[in-house]
Design a protein around this motif. Structure first.
Motif, PDB file in Angstrom:
ATOM      1  N   VAL A 254       0.839  -1.205   0.000  1.00 15.25           N
ATOM      2  CA  VAL A 254       0.000   0.000   0.000  1.00 15.25           C
ATOM      3  C   VAL A 254       0.870   1.250   0.000  1.00 15.25           C
ATOM      4  CG1 VAL A 254      -1.704   1.319   1.304  1.00 15.25           C
ATOM      5  CG2 VAL A 254      -1.944  -1.160   1.104  1.00 15.25           C
ATOM      6  N   VAL A 255       1.943   1.247   0.785  1.00 14.27           N
ATOM      7  CA  VAL A 255       2.869   2.382   0.774  1.00 14.27           C
ATOM      8  C   VAL A 255       3.453   2.579  -0.624  1.00 14.27           C
ATOM      9  CG1 VAL A 255       5.139   3.174   1.585  1.00 14.27           C
ATOM     10  CG2 VAL A 255       3.456   2.308   3.218  1.00 14.27           C
ATOM     11  N   ASP A 256       3.809   1.491  -1.273  1.00 15.40           N
ATOM     12  CA  ASP A 256       4.338   1.579  -2.641  1.00 15.40           C
ATOM     13  C   ASP A 256       3.304   2.178  -3.590  1.00 15.40           C
ATOM     14  OD1 ASP A 256       6.742   0.538  -1.869  1.00 15.40           O
ATOM     15  OD2 ASP A 256       6.400  -1.470  -2.687  1.00 15.40           O
ATOM     16  N   MET A 257       2.032   1.812  -3.411  1.00 15.49           N
ATOM     17  CA  MET A 257       0.973   2.385  -4.248  1.00 15.49           C
ATOM     18  C   MET A 257       0.934   3.906  -4.089  1.00 15.49           C
ATOM     19  SD  MET A 257      -2.220  -0.169  -3.472  1.00 15.49           S
ATOM     20  CE  MET A 257      -2.131  -1.944  -3.723  1.00 15.49           C
ATOM     21  N   LEU A 258       0.982   4.352  -2.832  1.00 21.66           N
ATOM     22  CA  LEU A 258       0.891   5.793  -2.568  1.00 21.66           C
ATOM     23  C   LEU A 258       2.102   6.529  -3.123  1.00 21.66           C
ATOM     24  CD1 LEU A 258      -0.419   5.691   1.123  1.00 21.66           C
ATOM     25  CD2 LEU A 258      -1.748   6.069  -0.973  1.00 21.66           C
ATOM     26  N   PHE A 259       3.294   5.989  -2.850  1.00 20.07           N
ATOM     27  CA  PHE A 259       4.507   6.644  -3.326  1.00 20.07           C
ATOM     28  C   PHE A 259       4.540   6.699  -4.859  1.00 20.07           C
ATOM     29  CE2 PHE A 259       8.780   5.938  -5.078  1.00 20.07           C
ATOM     30  CZ  PHE A 259       9.355   7.164  -4.771  1.00 20.07           C
ATOM     31  N   THR A 260       4.267   5.575  -5.486  1.00 17.42           N
ATOM     32  CA  THR A 260       4.303   5.525  -6.946  1.00 17.42           C
ATOM     33  C   THR A 260       3.240   6.431  -7.541  1.00 17.42           C
ATOM     34  OG1 THR A 260       5.051   3.229  -6.807  1.00 17.42           O
ATOM     35  CG2 THR A 260       4.293   3.991  -8.943  1.00 17.42           C
ATOM     36  N   GLY A 261       2.066   6.493  -6.905  1.00 17.40           N
ATOM     37  CA  GLY A 261       1.016   7.379  -7.399  1.00 17.40           C
ATOM     38  C   GLY A 261       1.432   8.836  -7.361  1.00 17.40           C
ATOM     39  N   VAL A 262       2.060   9.244  -6.260  1.00 16.03           N
ATOM     40  CA  VAL A 262       2.529  10.632  -6.142  1.00 16.03           C
ATOM     41  C   VAL A 262       3.659  10.903  -7.128  1.00 16.03           C
ATOM     42  CG1 VAL A 262       3.664  12.297  -4.618  1.00 16.03           C
ATOM     43  CG2 VAL A 262       1.820  10.853  -3.737  1.00 16.03           C
ATOM     44  N   ALA A 263       4.629  10.006  -7.173  1.00 22.05           N
ATOM     45  CA  ALA A 263       5.788  10.206  -8.052  1.00 22.05           C
ATOM     46  C   ALA A 263       5.389  10.233  -9.519  1.00 22.05           C
ATOM     47  CB  ALA A 263       6.820   9.109  -7.799  1.00 22.05           C
ATOM     48  N   SER A 264       4.432   9.385  -9.892  1.00 23.22           N
ATOM     49  CA  SER A 264       3.985   9.344 -11.286  1.00 23.22           C
ATOM     50  C   SER A 264       3.224  10.614 -11.665  1.00 23.22           C
ATOM     51  CB  SER A 264       3.101   8.114 -11.510  1.00 23.22           C
ATOM     52  OG  SER A 264       2.583   8.092 -12.817  1.00 23.22           O
ATOM     53  N   ALA A 265       2.315  11.057 -10.788  1.00 21.40           N
ATOM     54  CA  ALA A 265       1.514  12.248 -11.091  1.00 21.40           C
ATOM     55  C   ALA A 265       2.373  13.504 -11.174  1.00 21.40           C
ATOM     56  CB  ALA A 265       0.429  12.419 -10.022  1.00 21.40           C
ATOM     57  N   ASP A 266       3.437  13.562 -10.359  1.00 18.45           N
ATOM     58  CA  ASP A 266       4.294  14.744 -10.315  1.00 18.45           C
ATOM     59  C   ASP A 266       5.671  14.458 -10.905  1.00 18.45           C
ATOM     60  OD1 ASP A 266       2.259  16.133  -9.027  1.00 18.45           O
ATOM     61  OD2 ASP A 266       2.966  15.552  -7.031  1.00 18.45           O
ATOM     62  N   TYR A 267       5.718  13.565 -11.871  1.00 19.79           N
ATOM     63  CA  TYR A 267       7.013  13.074 -12.341  1.00 19.79           C
ATOM     64  C   TYR A 267       7.923  14.179 -12.864  1.00 19.79           C
ATOM     65  CZ  TYR A 267      10.591  10.392 -14.718  1.00 19.79           C
ATOM     66  OH  TYR A 267      11.794   9.883 -15.126  1.00 19.79           O
ATOM     67  N   GLN A 268       7.380  15.106 -13.625  1.00 22.67           N
ATOM     68  CA  GLN A 268       8.212  16.175 -14.165  1.00 22.67           C
ATOM     69  C   GLN A 268       8.844  17.010 -13.065  1.00 22.67           C
ATOM     70  OE1 GLN A 268       9.125  16.412 -17.317  1.00 22.67           O
ATOM     71  NE2 GLN A 268       7.897  14.560 -17.640  1.00 22.67           N
ATOM     72  N   GLU A 269       8.142  17.104 -11.940  1.00 19.23           N
ATOM     73  CA  GLU A 269       8.650  17.894 -10.818  1.00 19.23           C
ATOM     74  C   GLU A 269       9.656  17.123  -9.971  1.00 19.23           C
ATOM     75  OE1 GLU A 269       6.876  19.852  -6.688  1.00 19.23           O
ATOM     76  OE2 GLU A 269       5.534  19.490  -8.390  1.00 19.23           O
ATOM     77  N   VAL A 270       9.446  15.816  -9.837  1.00 16.10           N
ATOM     78  CA  VAL A 270      10.265  15.040  -8.887  1.00 16.10           C
ATOM     79  C   VAL A 270      11.372  14.238  -9.543  1.00 16.10           C
ATOM     80  CG1 VAL A 270       8.263  14.817  -7.369  1.00 16.10           C
ATOM     81  CG2 VAL A 270       8.828  12.936  -8.902  1.00 16.10           C
ATOM     82  N   LYS A 271      11.381  14.160 -10.879  1.00 20.73           N
ATOM     83  CA  LYS A 271      12.344  13.268 -11.520  1.00 20.73           C
ATOM     84  C   LYS A 271      13.788  13.660 -11.229  1.00 20.73           C
ATOM     85  CE  LYS A 271      12.309  15.556 -16.073  1.00 20.73           C
ATOM     86  NZ  LYS A 271      12.078  15.337 -17.532  1.00 20.73           N
ATOM     87  N   HIS A 272      14.058  14.949 -11.101  1.00 19.77           N
ATOM     88  CA  HIS A 272      15.447  15.342 -10.840  1.00 19.77           C
ATOM     89  C   HIS A 272      15.865  14.976  -9.419  1.00 19.77           C
ATOM     90  CE1 HIS A 272      13.216  18.859  -9.383  1.00 19.77           C
ATOM     91  NE2 HIS A 272      14.265  19.164  -8.633  1.00 19.77           N
ATOM     92  N   TYR A 273      14.896  14.946  -8.489  1.00 19.67           N
ATOM     93  CA  TYR A 273      15.226  14.485  -7.128  1.00 19.67           C
ATOM     94  C   TYR A 273      15.578  13.000  -7.141  1.00 19.67           C
ATOM     95  CZ  TYR A 273      12.995  18.856  -5.648  1.00 19.67           C
ATOM     96  OH  TYR A 273      12.662  20.178  -5.477  1.00 19.67           O
ATOM     97  N   LEU A 274      14.810  12.226  -7.875  1.00 18.68           N
ATOM     98  CA  LEU A 274      15.087  10.788  -7.983  1.00 18.68           C
ATOM     99  C   LEU A 274      16.433  10.548  -8.645  1.00 18.68           C
ATOM    100  CD1 LEU A 274      11.543   9.586  -9.124  1.00 18.68           C
ATOM    101  CD2 LEU A 274      12.629   9.103  -6.923  1.00 18.68           C
ATOM    102  N   THR A 275      16.707  11.316  -9.688  1.00 21.68           N
ATOM    103  CA  THR A 275      17.983  11.156 -10.401  1.00 21.68           C
ATOM    104  C   THR A 275      19.158  11.528  -9.500  1.00 21.68           C
ATOM    105  OG1 THR A 275      16.921  11.626 -12.527  1.00 21.68           O
ATOM    106  CG2 THR A 275      19.317  11.873 -12.416  1.00 21.68           C
ATOM    107  N   ARG A 276      19.024  12.648  -8.787  1.00 22.20           N
ATOM    108  CA  ARG A 276      20.115  13.087  -7.911  1.00 22.20           C
ATOM    109  C   ARG A 276      20.385  12.085  -6.797  1.00 22.20           C
ATOM    110  NH1 ARG A 276      18.384  19.013  -6.239  1.00 22.20           N
ATOM    111  NH2 ARG A 276      20.037  18.683  -4.689  1.00 22.20           N
ATOM    112  N   SER A 277      19.336  11.583  -6.167  1.00 22.99           N
ATOM    113  CA  SER A 277      19.549  10.619  -5.085  1.00 22.99           C
ATOM    114  C   SER A 277      20.145   9.326  -5.614  1.00 22.99           C
ATOM    115  CB  SER A 277      18.231  10.343  -4.352  1.00 22.99           C
ATOM    116  OG  SER A 277      17.278   9.741  -5.199  1.00 22.99           O
ATOM    117  N   ARG A 278      19.701   8.886  -6.793  1.00 30.18           N
ATOM    118  CA  ARG A 278      20.263   7.675  -7.380  1.00 30.18           C
ATOM    119  C   ARG A 278      21.730   7.857  -7.728  1.00 30.18           C
ATOM    120  NH1 ARG A 278      16.769   6.988 -11.055  1.00 30.18           N
ATOM    121  NH2 ARG A 278      17.862   8.023 -12.765  1.00 30.18           N
TER     122      ARG A 278
END
Length: 288
Positions: A254-278
């Motif tokens: 369920v946590v994965d559902m929520l996280f993925t839902g938020v990340a997918s909906a706001d992907y253009q905004e959050v993708k650089h955070y994901l890239t930087r942390s990776r």
């Protein structure tokens, strides 16, 4: 397994919270699943040692307007063969050989996820995702094993620059609850739905106007009734640690559902955070 509203799973999950008479109806249905679609309301009442009125009340408790619509759902569940291996979780027994333990543990975890998919309210998931997208801060409350789920959520949402923190003991939860504002979201995680510390924190948070989200087992509980949004999970009916493991897997899903839902909906905004942390994590790995 097909993803739909499986009434047999709902009956199994809610059985222990029913009245004694309703529980007799539930137990008879679960023990005689194949016969139920062919029984009249009178025959089901006789088989369960109840009355026609009791069977009808049971159907309404389960969310159906009458006996006919209830039987249609039973037939659909049976027709979809959505109860593999009779729908039973298998407990780990002392003396089991390792191959049996491996098989039963994996099967219980898989079934817990599949059954959760049959129970969870997808509209509530969507609403929770929207809340988490727009809130200022995310507060996570959980005790013991549920606290580990909070830490997982904290790690995930932090990666996409959400102001998020997990509180894992009663004292810190009460303190944190007083700091919540109406612009925040609070997620309460409790398998039982009756953990005293969690309910105390919920009482405080509810008065702030913040959005409250519950992740707990399917059925009636104080947490499920008092939170704004309810995300129900399936919990195995077993006696030792395999049960806790199954509910943990469902909660993590369920946590994965929520996280993925938020990340997918706001992907253009959050993708650089994901890239930087990776990239940061990758740079710290030793090169062979």
């Amino acid at each position: 397994m097909a993803i739909n509203d499986n009434v047999l799973i709902k009956i199994r999950e809610r059985k222990d919270s029913l009245t004694p008479v309703e529980r007799r109806v539930a137990e008879y249905i679960l023990e005689n699943k194949e016969e139920i679609p062919h029984l009249s309301i009178k025959n089901l009442a006789m088989g369960s040692r109840t009355s026609d009125a009791s069977v009808l009340r049971f159907c309404k408790t389960m969310g159906y307007s009458g006996y006919r619509s209830f039987i249609v759902s039973i037939s659909a569940a049976m027709g979809g063969k959505e109860e593999p291996d009779n729908g039973q979780y298998t407990d780990i027994q002392p003396g089991d050989d390792l191959q049996t333990i491996i098989s039963n543990t994996a099967r219980n975890n898989i079934r817990s996820i599949e059954d959760t998919l049959s129970l969870i309210d997808r509209e509530a998931v969507d609403q929770a995702v929207q809340v988490l997208r727009t809130c200022s801060r995310i507060f996570l409350f959980g005790i013991g094993a549920s606290g580990l789920i909070c830490l997982d959520a904290e790690q995930k949402f932090t990666r996409i620059n959400k102001n998020c923190h997990a509180y894992l003991d009663g004292h810190s939860q009460l303190t944190a609850a007083t700091l919540v504002s109406d612009k925040d979201a609070a997620i309460f995680i409790s398998n039982s739905g009756g953990t005293e510390e969690i309910l105390d924190a919920l009482d405080i948070v509810s008065k702030t106007g913040a959005s409250t989200i519950a992740i707990t087992k399917y059925g009636k509980s104080e947490l499920s009734e008092r939170a704004d949004l309810l995300l129900s999970i399936s919990t195995p009916e077993v006696t030792i640690r395999s049960g806790a493991m199954g509910s943990r897997i469902a909660m993590l899903t369920v946590v994965d559902m929520l996280f993925t839902g938020v990340a997918s909906a706001d992907y253009q905004e959050v993708k650089h955070y994901l890239t930087r942390s990776r990239n940061i994590i990758s740079s710290k790995r030793r090169r062979r």
